[in-house]
Design a protein around this motif. Structure first.
Motif, short mmCIF file in Angstrom:
data_model
loop_
_atom_site.label_atom_id
_atom_site.label_comp_id
_atom_site.label_asym_id
_atom_site.label_seq_id
_atom_site.Cartn_x
_atom_site.Cartn_y
_atom_site.Cartn_z
N TRP A 97 6.11 15.12 -18.97
CA TRP A 97 4.88 15.45 -18.22
C TRP A 97 4.35 14.20 -17.51
O TRP A 97 4.04 14.22 -16.33
CB TRP A 97 3.80 15.98 -19.15
N ILE A 98 4.26 13.12 -18.30
CA ILE A 98 3.69 11.88 -17.74
C ILE A 98 4.52 11.42 -16.53
O ILE A 98 3.99 11.16 -15.45
CB ILE A 98 3.64 10.76 -18.80
N ILE A 99 5.85 11.37 -16.74
CA ILE A 99 6.72 10.84 -15.68
C ILE A 99 6.71 11.75 -14.46
O ILE A 99 6.74 11.29 -13.32
CB ILE A 99 8.15 10.65 -16.23
N GLY A 100 6.64 13.06 -14.72
CA GLY A 100 6.57 14.01 -13.60
C GLY A 100 5.41 13.68 -12.68
O GLY A 100 5.56 13.56 -11.45
N PHE A 101 4.23 13.46 -13.27
CA PHE A 101 3.07 13.15 -12.44
C PHE A 101 3.17 11.75 -11.83
O PHE A 101 2.70 11.53 -10.72
CB PHE A 101 1.78 13.31 -13.24
N VAL A 102 3.78 10.83 -12.57
CA VAL A 102 3.96 9.49 -12.00
C VAL A 102 4.78 9.57 -10.71
O VAL A 102 4.44 8.97 -9.69
CB VAL A 102 4.64 8.53 -13.02
N ILE A 103 5.87 10.38 -10.75
CA ILE A 103 6.72 10.50 -9.55
C ILE A 103 5.91 11.07 -8.40
O ILE A 103 5.93 10.56 -7.27
CB ILE A 103 7.94 11.39 -9.85
N VAL A 104 5.16 12.15 -8.69
CA VAL A 104 4.36 12.79 -7.65
C VAL A 104 3.39 11.80 -7.03
O VAL A 104 3.11 11.83 -5.83
CB VAL A 104 3.62 14.01 -8.24
N LEU A 105 2.88 10.87 -7.85
CA LEU A 105 1.89 9.92 -7.35
C LEU A 105 2.53 8.75 -6.60
O LEU A 105 2.06 8.35 -5.54
CB LEU A 105 1.07 9.37 -8.52
N ILE A 106 3.61 8.20 -7.15
CA ILE A 106 4.10 6.94 -6.57
C ILE A 106 4.95 7.12 -5.32
O ILE A 106 4.99 6.24 -4.48
CB ILE A 106 4.88 6.07 -7.59
N VAL A 107 5.63 8.26 -5.18
CA VAL A 107 6.51 8.40 -4.01
C VAL A 107 5.70 8.40 -2.72
O VAL A 107 5.91 7.55 -1.86
CB VAL A 107 7.44 9.61 -4.14
N PRO A 108 4.74 9.32 -2.56
CA PRO A 108 4.00 9.27 -1.29
C PRO A 108 3.17 8.00 -1.13
O PRO A 108 3.14 7.42 -0.04
CB PRO A 108 3.10 10.51 -1.35
N LEU A 109 2.52 7.55 -2.21
CA LEU A 109 1.67 6.36 -2.08
C LEU A 109 2.50 5.11 -1.80
O LEU A 109 2.17 4.32 -0.91
CB LEU A 109 0.86 6.15 -3.36
N GLY A 110 3.56 4.94 -2.58
CA GLY A 110 4.38 3.74 -2.43
C GLY A 110 5.07 3.68 -1.08
O GLY A 110 5.04 2.66 -0.38
N VAL A 111 5.68 4.82 -0.68
CA VAL A 111 6.39 4.83 0.60
C VAL A 111 5.39 4.71 1.74
O VAL A 111 5.62 3.98 2.71
CB VAL A 111 7.24 6.12 0.74
N GLY A 112 4.25 5.38 1.61
CA GLY A 112 3.22 5.30 2.65
C GLY A 112 2.75 3.87 2.84
O GLY A 112 2.66 3.37 3.96
N ALA A 113 2.46 3.20 1.72
CA ALA A 113 1.99 1.81 1.81
C ALA A 113 3.05 0.92 2.43
O ALA A 113 2.76 0.07 3.28
CB ALA A 113 1.61 1.30 0.42
N ALA A 114 4.31 1.16 2.03
CA ALA A 114 5.39 0.33 2.56
C ALA A 114 5.55 0.55 4.06
O ALA A 114 5.71 -0.39 4.83
CB ALA A 114 6.70 0.65 1.84
N VAL A 115 5.48 1.82 4.50
CA VAL A 115 5.61 2.11 5.93
C VAL A 115 4.46 1.46 6.70
O VAL A 115 4.67 0.85 7.75
CB VAL A 115 5.64 3.64 6.18
#
Lengths: 311, 294
Positions: A97-115
């Motif tokens: 459960w924890i990791i599922g939500f971590v993925i949902v949070l970090i992919v858009p935020l991390g990629v967005g910030a990087a872009v």
């Protein structure tokens, strides 16, 4: 024979070959160089062996100790105070459960910030440089600090979520976000400028270029970064301690607002117990966790290869 | 190598029936196309990078359905100049373009002109083939997709690949990676990709400098076909190439400030290709095309 006489030279060559030094044309490598090169490669192998040996000993030790309990029941049994009945089910579900939500949070935020940092903010923008500096510093902050941050701002006011799965996810997402951003930036930077130019020269907009050319080309690198980040999040124990991850839950976490425990905490709890049976259980759980990490890394490699082939 | 160069291109250019070498005449080119339309009008165009001039005072007209070549030694600003024509220089921070640069009568750098719209009409092929890391089909279909073209893109892809004389070589492997093609094929793929969006002008920045002579020959043949439908501007280091393919040639040179602290590129002479190569008006052009310098 005078020096300079061709016969002198011939004689010297003959003498040298008789002594076994070099060939007639090529002189032999200086002895010191040969020794140095050999010593260097030995040192490299030793460094590699030390790293692999450490992991191998850890895995083997736990395998041997945990072998009696490495069975399906370990995964399907819930928490119990009796070592014979205790299993990992609740902790495993909590971690998923924890990791599922971590993925949902970090992919858009991390990629967005990087872009943003890589494609939109100019390299001379002050804001961008400030953000960049902060991201790099955040990556080095000890994880317990993130736990305390989560306790102060997420578990309590202002978000006031309490000690639930989502609190852990948000905190771990903050913890690994810098890693995702740094790796995603590297991946974006590795996309050649000629691809961007080619796309823009066809009349594509900047966003179309990023969306259809740059991001797809960077996916393998970004995926690697995300998986690395998740692997770290799975293993993190310290930040979950102040976030109220219970070590003894008699139920399975069933959603973002459920109370929870996680694999590393379960292992920590078992190791603390005086009974030898719990030590066996902990060793088996460590093998399960390593297996989970290995499986995730395999998925990362598979994903990367798949995307590379689809070119 | 320059010695042979000075003779052959001139000879070749002379055999081209459309180019007259009579000084002062616009040449046969004009008589076959009575209404020679200007595509680009440049007047006093200059480019600076962070305030340092790279090109100064360029004034020239570029005509429709012609191949216009920009030649000159390294660092003379040929690439800088051609990149002004579809506003690729906008991507370089601190690059500034001054002077009048009109495209079909409209100011290319006008306040309401969107560079994206400019690049839809004025395509570009680069020095190094730069196919996208995708299949051959997706490389060609990308441009049309991005400008919102829907429907049967297969037909568009086939037409563009035929237009770039590449169809027969790739029709059985459209879904394979573009990286599997040879350098020359990759460059023709880039040309196909460019004409798939149906531009009016194609800019080519040293398109053959990374290619072998046979691939170069194919692309030169292609240019002569393409100019029936498009106006082409080409930057080239290869004077023979300029002589073979172009109708008009501009010779650029590096000019130095009196104190020798700064240098920039400038057009020395711009005329019909036949004239530039056989009877240039400027001594410096003659020295360059005959191989005495550069």
């Amino acid at each position: 024979m005078r020096p300079g006489d061709p016969r002198t030279a011939r004689a010297e060559v003959a003498l040298a070959s008789a002594r076994g030094v070099g060939t007639e044309i090529f002189s032999s490598q200086p002895r010191a160089d040969v020794i140095r090169a050999a010593a260097f490669s030995v040192a490299l192998y030793a460094a590699l062996a030390l790293a692999v040996l450490g992991l191998a000993v850890l895995v083997l030790d736990n395998l041997i100790e945990g072998a009696p309990r490495l069975n399906p029941a370990l995964l399907t049994n819930g928490t119990s105070s009796l070592p014979a009945n205790a299993g990992l089910r609740s902790a495993l579900i909590g971690t998923l459960w924890i990791i599922g939500f971590v993925i949902v949070l970090i992919v858009p935020l991390g990629v967005g910030a990087a872009v943003f940092l890589e494609e939109y903010a100019g390299s001379r923008s002050r804001v961008a440089r400030l953000i960049e500096l902060n991201v790099q510093n955040l990556a080095a902050v000890p994880s317990i600090i993130y736990g305390l941050l989560g306790l102060a701002f997420i578990a309590r006011a202002p978000l006031n979520l309490g000690f639930v799965v989502l609190t852990a996810s948000l905190t771990l997402a903050l913890l690994v976000l810098p890693v995702v951003i740094l790796v995603a930036r590297e991946a974006l930077r590795a996309v050649p400028g000629s691809v961007r130019e080619g796309s823009l020269a066809l009349g594509a907009t900047k966003w179309q270029t990023i969306r259809h050319q740059v991001l797809p080309a960077a996916v393998p690198g970004i995926a690697t970064g995300v998986i690395l980040a998740i692997s770290r999040a799975i293993g993190e124990t310290a930040p979950l301690v102040p976030l109220g991850a219970a070590t003894f839950v008699t139920f399975d976490p069933n959603g973002p607002f459920s109370r929870y425990t996680a694999l590393p905490l379960q292992i920590f709890d078992w190791v603390k117990q005086p009974q030898a049976e719990f030590q066996t259980l902990a060793a088996a759980a460590i093998i399960v966790m390593l297996g989970l990490l290995l499986a995730m890394n395999s998925v990362a490699i598979w994903l990367r290869n798949r995307y590379e082939r689809s070119w | 190598m320059y010695a042979t160069m000075s003779e052959r291109p001139a000879g070749k250019a002379m055999t081209r029936p459309r180019v007259s070498v009579r000084p002062g005449s616009r040449g046969v080119a004009e008589s076959t196309k009575p209404d020679l339309r200007r595509v680009f009008e440049l007047q006093g165009v200059g480019v600076t990078y962070s305030g340092v001039a790279a090109v100064r005072e360029v004034s020239m007209d570029i005509y429709e359905n012609e191949v216009t070549a920009l030649i000159g030694p390294s660092g003379c600003g040929k690439s800088t100049l051609i990149r002004c024509l579809n506003r690729m220089n906008d991507l370089v921070a601190d690059c500034e373009v001054v002077g009048k640069l009109h495209y079909q009568g409209e100011d290319l750098y006008g306040p309401n002109v969107d560079p994206v719209q400019v690049r839809k009409l004025i395509g570009m092929v680069f020095q190094k083939p730069n196919p996208f890391p995708k299949s051959i089909r997706d490389n060609v279909a990308f441009g049309p997709k991005m400008i919102g073209q829907e429907g049967d893109l297969d037909e568009v892809v086939e037409r563009a690949l035929r237009g770039a004389a590449l169809w027969d070589e790739v029709k059985d492997r459209l879904d394979k990676s573009a990286f599997g093609l040879s350098g020359g094929q990759q460059q023709r793929l880039c040309i196909a990709r460019c004409i798939a969006v149906e531009p009016e002008v194609i800019l080519m920045d040293e398109p053959c400098s990374a290619l072998d002579p046979i691939s170069t020959g194919r692309i030169e043949d292609l240019m002569l076909e393409l100019k029936e439908h498009y106006s082409i501007v080409i930057v080239t280091h290869n004077m023979q190439q300029a002589a073979r393919v172009s109708d008009r040639t501009a010779f650029l040179m590096v000019e130095q400030s009196p104190d020798e602290r700064a240098s920039w590129g400038r057009v020395v002479e711009y005329d019909l290709t036949g004239k530039i190569f056989t009877n240039p008006a400027d001594q410096r052009t003659e020295d360059y095309v005959s191989g005495k310098v550069g």
